[in-house]
Design a protein around this motif. Structure first.
Motif, PDB file in Angstrom:
ATOM      1  N   GLY A 163       0.766  -1.232   0.000  1.00  0.00           N
ATOM      2  CA  GLY A 163       0.000   0.000   0.000  1.00  0.00           C
ATOM      3  C   GLY A 163       0.795   1.278   0.000  1.00  0.00           C
ATOM      4  N   THR A 164       1.980   1.261  -0.591  1.00  0.00           N
ATOM      5  CA  THR A 164       2.798   2.475  -0.664  1.00  0.00           C
ATOM      6  C   THR A 164       3.153   2.752  -2.118  1.00  0.00           C
ATOM      7  N   PRO A 165       2.900   3.976  -2.601  1.00  0.00           N
ATOM      8  CA  PRO A 165       3.251   4.301  -3.992  1.00  0.00           C
ATOM      9  C   PRO A 165       4.754   4.428  -4.162  1.00  0.00           C
ATOM     10  N   CYS A 166       5.216   4.289  -5.399  1.00  0.00           N
ATOM     11  CA  CYS A 166       6.650   4.321  -5.675  1.00  0.00           C
ATOM     12  C   CYS A 166       6.933   5.196  -6.885  1.00  0.00           C
ATOM     13  N   LEU A 167       8.003   5.972  -6.804  1.00  0.00           N
ATOM     14  CA  LEU A 167       8.533   6.742  -7.918  1.00  0.00           C
ATOM     15  C   LEU A 167       9.839   6.099  -8.356  1.00  0.00           C
ATOM     16  N   MET A 168      10.066   6.040  -9.674  1.00  0.00           N
ATOM     17  CA  MET A 168      11.229   5.345 -10.220  1.00  0.00           C
ATOM     18  C   MET A 168      11.977   6.237 -11.190  1.00  0.00           C
ATOM     19  N   LEU A 172       2.362   3.422 -15.978  1.00  0.00           N
ATOM     20  CA  LEU A 172       3.334   3.767 -14.937  1.00  0.00           C
ATOM     21  C   LEU A 172       4.196   4.979 -15.304  1.00  0.00           C
ATOM     22  N   ASP A 173       4.134   5.419 -16.536  1.00  0.00           N
ATOM     23  CA  ASP A 173       5.041   6.479 -16.992  1.00  0.00           C
ATOM     24  C   ASP A 173       4.944   7.776 -16.172  1.00  0.00           C
ATOM     25  N   PRO A 174       3.759   8.191 -15.697  1.00  0.00           N
ATOM     26  CA  PRO A 174       3.697   9.422 -14.891  1.00  0.00           C
ATOM     27  C   PRO A 174       4.486   9.352 -13.586  1.00  0.00           C
ATOM     28  N   PHE A 175       4.867   8.160 -13.170  1.00  0.00           N
ATOM     29  CA  PHE A 175       5.565   7.993 -11.898  1.00  0.00           C
ATOM     30  C   PHE A 175       7.060   7.734 -12.089  1.00  0.00           C
ATOM     31  N   VAL A 176       7.532   8.097 -13.274  1.00  0.00           N
ATOM     32  CA  VAL A 176       8.945   7.949 -13.622  1.00  0.00           C
ATOM     33  C   VAL A 176       9.538   9.348 -13.745  1.00  0.00           C
ATOM     34  N   PHE A 177      10.749   9.536 -13.194  1.00  0.00           N
ATOM     35  CA  PHE A 177      11.374  10.856 -13.210  1.00  0.00           C
ATOM     36  C   PHE A 177      12.761  10.794 -13.844  1.00  0.00           C
ATOM     37  N   ASN A 226      -2.227  12.991  -4.005  1.00  0.00           N
ATOM     38  CA  ASN A 226      -3.151  12.134  -4.756  1.00  0.00           C
ATOM     39  C   ASN A 226      -2.850  10.660  -4.480  1.00  0.00           C
ATOM     40  N   ARG A 227      -2.561  10.362  -3.232  1.00  0.00           N
ATOM     41  CA  ARG A 227      -1.993   9.062  -2.891  1.00  0.00           C
ATOM     42  C   ARG A 227      -2.893   7.893  -3.296  1.00  0.00           C
ATOM     43  N   GLU A 228      -4.163   7.963  -2.991  1.00  0.00           N
ATOM     44  CA  GLU A 228      -5.053   6.844  -3.293  1.00  0.00           C
ATOM     45  C   GLU A 228      -5.227   6.636  -4.797  1.00  0.00           C
ATOM     46  N   ASP A 229      -5.320   7.738  -5.554  1.00  0.00           N
ATOM     47  CA  ASP A 229      -5.446   7.603  -7.007  1.00  0.00           C
ATOM     48  C   ASP A 229      -4.191   6.970  -7.605  1.00  0.00           C
ATOM     49  N   VAL A 230      -3.019   7.393  -7.110  1.00  0.00           N
ATOM     50  CA  VAL A 230      -1.765   6.818  -7.595  1.00  0.00           C
ATOM     51  C   VAL A 230      -1.702   5.330  -7.255  1.00  0.00           C
ATOM     52  N   ARG A 234      -3.202  -1.738  -9.962  1.00  0.00           N
ATOM     53  CA  ARG A 234      -3.715  -2.474 -11.119  1.00  0.00           C
ATOM     54  C   ARG A 234      -2.571  -3.104 -11.916  1.00  0.00           C
ATOM     55  N   VAL A 235      -1.497  -2.347 -12.091  1.00  0.00           N
ATOM     56  CA  VAL A 235      -0.340  -2.894 -12.793  1.00  0.00           C
ATOM     57  C   VAL A 235       0.260  -4.046 -11.991  1.00  0.00           C
ATOM     58  N   TYR A 236       0.376  -3.836 -10.681  1.00  0.00           N
ATOM     59  CA  TYR A 236       0.928  -4.886  -9.821  1.00  0.00           C
ATOM     60  C   TYR A 236       0.111  -6.175  -9.941  1.00  0.00           C
ATOM     61  N   ASP A 237      -1.210  -6.031  -9.938  1.00  0.00           N
ATOM     62  CA  ASP A 237      -2.062  -7.215 -10.026  1.00  0.00           C
ATOM     63  C   ASP A 237      -1.899  -7.922 -11.372  1.00  0.00           C
ATOM     64  N   ARG A 238      -1.772  -7.141 -12.440  1.00  0.00           N
ATOM     65  CA  ARG A 238      -1.576  -7.775 -13.754  1.00  0.00           C
ATOM     66  C   ARG A 238      -0.261  -8.537 -13.793  1.00  0.00           C
ATOM     67  N   LEU A 239       0.808  -7.880 -13.340  1.00  0.00           N
ATOM     68  CA  LEU A 239       2.111  -8.537 -13.367  1.00  0.00           C
ATOM     69  C   LEU A 239       2.169  -9.700 -12.388  1.00  0.00           C
ATOM     70  N   GLY A 240       1.328  -9.626 -11.345  1.00  0.00           N
ATOM     71  CA  GLY A 240       1.310 -10.677 -10.339  1.00  0.00           C
ATOM     72  C   GLY A 240       0.722 -11.986 -10.827  1.00  0.00           C
TER      73      GLY A 240
END
Length: 439
Positions: A356-361, A377-382, A400-404, A410-416
């Motif tokens: 339950g923690t967002p990540c920036l990469m 995931l691209d908006p969370f890449v710097f 915007n923690r919950e939206d992020v 959703r990506v995590y679940d797909r890759l999971g």
């Protein structure tokens, strides 16, 4: 390599296929739940899920105790999913890996071997097929300007030549990503694609280590539980500053990585400094990275010391797995600033999202490969050189923690849908000389 001839004899009584794990970690190596030791833990848990293979891990006497303590925390059964083998011979020199290989050939019957690093040269002495892991070739991709490195007899020149020899001598090479397989193993080292297995990692899931977390989201109760775990660990380690620290109340960035120049951790420290001192933003940086003050191979310690950032930039190294999971859960945001990794994406994103923690990469070939497959995931890449971009993204994510989290979950679940049983099977198949083609 020599094909093992006693396959029936090597078959474990429970019907699983035995695969060896070869290591040459020197005596005194800290088994710190990071890097390749963390990967091996996930692979052992994958073997436990898949129930087809059993891993027989060979270690020198000097690291066995620390490794077994870590393995005991895994969701795996010793003696069934994995066994640990070392000579336990006081007469054997601790760094005599030729003798360790003889021990493995005589006492550890397997049908194939996974070597954890491509510079473990005594893997070539093992008497069953060997696939060596090639995580990355950072010294070749980011060459040091040290004249002693690449001149005649240079230490990195020797490193490159030794690794090429080992990869040529092994039956297979395992990489974590397409970019490492093609741009390094093939182009830099000349290894044919037919020898390479690209085995993407499954998303690590810290759910079982955080029973206090519901539906991968934070709550006051879950934060309090994670904070208690962190404070108790601080007391056990004698970390005075953190013994009563309100982890669940003070927003902090979690950085979980080792310290190398390519890890780019100083950039996060600089961003935190500017946020706190210029913008008066309430933020701390907690990291599992040790601070080696006085060392010159990394710019991070000098920067922390010169800027007097010790209260705002805190090192919490060598966290046990449950404490590491609590560390991620309590964090406001996780950041992985590395400019280069060998994988398909980054462990910190997967681990943080799982609790339950967002990540920036930071953008690099590893993250770009992930974004190519998962564009949301691209908006969370710097940009790894743009502190202001990182600061802006931190503030956006916190606002915007919950939206992020919805997007990242959703990506995590797909890759999971790909499990660590699939990954462990891919490694085992490479070791048994059934390597799939590069994808």
């Amino acid at each position: 390599m020599t094909q093992v001839t006693h396959k029936d004899e090597a078959l474990h009584s429970n019907g699983r296929i035995p695969v060896g794990v070869w290591t040459e970690f020197p005596p005194g190596t800290k088994w710190a739940n990071e890097g390749m030791s963390r990967l091996l833990g996930f692979l052992i848990e994958g073997v436990a899920l898949g129930k087809k293979y059993t891993f027989r891990v060979v270690l020198g006497d000097g690291v066995r105790e620390a490794a077994e303590e870590d393995f005991a925390q895994l969701a795996a059964t010793k003696g069934l999913d994995y066994t640990v083998h070392s000579p336990n011979d006081p007469s054997m020199r601790p760094d005599d890996y030729a003798a360790l290989a003889r021990f493995a050939n005589a006492k550890v019957p397997v049908q194939g071997w996974i070597s954890m690093f491509p510079y473990f040269r005594h893997a070539l002495s093992l008497n069953a097929p060997v696939a060596t892991i090639f995580p990355d070739g950072i010294p070749a991709v980011f060459p040091t300007p040290d004249p002693a490195a690449w001149g005649t007899g240079g230490y990195l020149l020797n490193w490159r030549d030794n690794i090429r020899t080992i990869m040529e001598g092994c039956d297979g090479v395992i990489t974590f990503s397409r970019h490492v397989a093609k741009d390094e193993v093939q182009k830099l080292f000349g290894i044919p694609a037919s020898k390479i297995s690209v085995v993407h990692h499954a998303p690590p899931d810290l759910k079982d280590l955080t029973p206090y977390v519901s539906q991968r989201r934070r709550s006051p109760a879950s934060l309090a539980a994670a904070g208690d775990i962190l404070r108790e660990h601080a007391r056990e380690r004698g970390w005075t500053y953190l013994m009563d620290y309100p982890f669940e109340e003070v927003p902090f960035i979690a950085v979980s990585t080792q310290d190398r120049v390519t890890k780019n951790i100083r950039m996060v420290a600089e961003t935190v400094r500017n946020l706190v001192r210029t913008e008066r933003f309430d933020m701390r940086l907690f990291m599992t990275t040790p601070l080696h003050f006085g060392r010159k191979w990394t710019p991070l310690p000098d920067y922390v010391e010169h800027e007097m950032l010790m209260p705002d930039v805190v090192s919490m190294p060598e966290l046990p797995r449950p404490v590491h999971a609590a560390f991620y859960h309590c964090a406001a945001v996780a950041i992985h600033p590395a400019i280069f990794e060998g994988g398909h994406g980054t462990f910190p994103y997967f681990e943080a999202a799982s609790v339950g923690t967002p990540c920036l990469m930071a953008r690099g070939p590893h993250v770009q490969e992930l974004v190519d497959d998962e564009p949301s995931l691209d908006p969370f890449v710097f940009d790894p050189s743009d502190r202001q971009m990182l600061a802006d993204k931190i503030k956006y994510v916190l606002a915007n923690r919950e939206d992020v989290l919805d997007v990242q979950a959703r990506v995590y679940d797909r890759l999971g849908q790909r499990s660590w049983a699939d990954v462990a099977a891919g490694y085992a198949e490479a070791a048994l000389n059934h390597a799939p083609s590069v994808s």
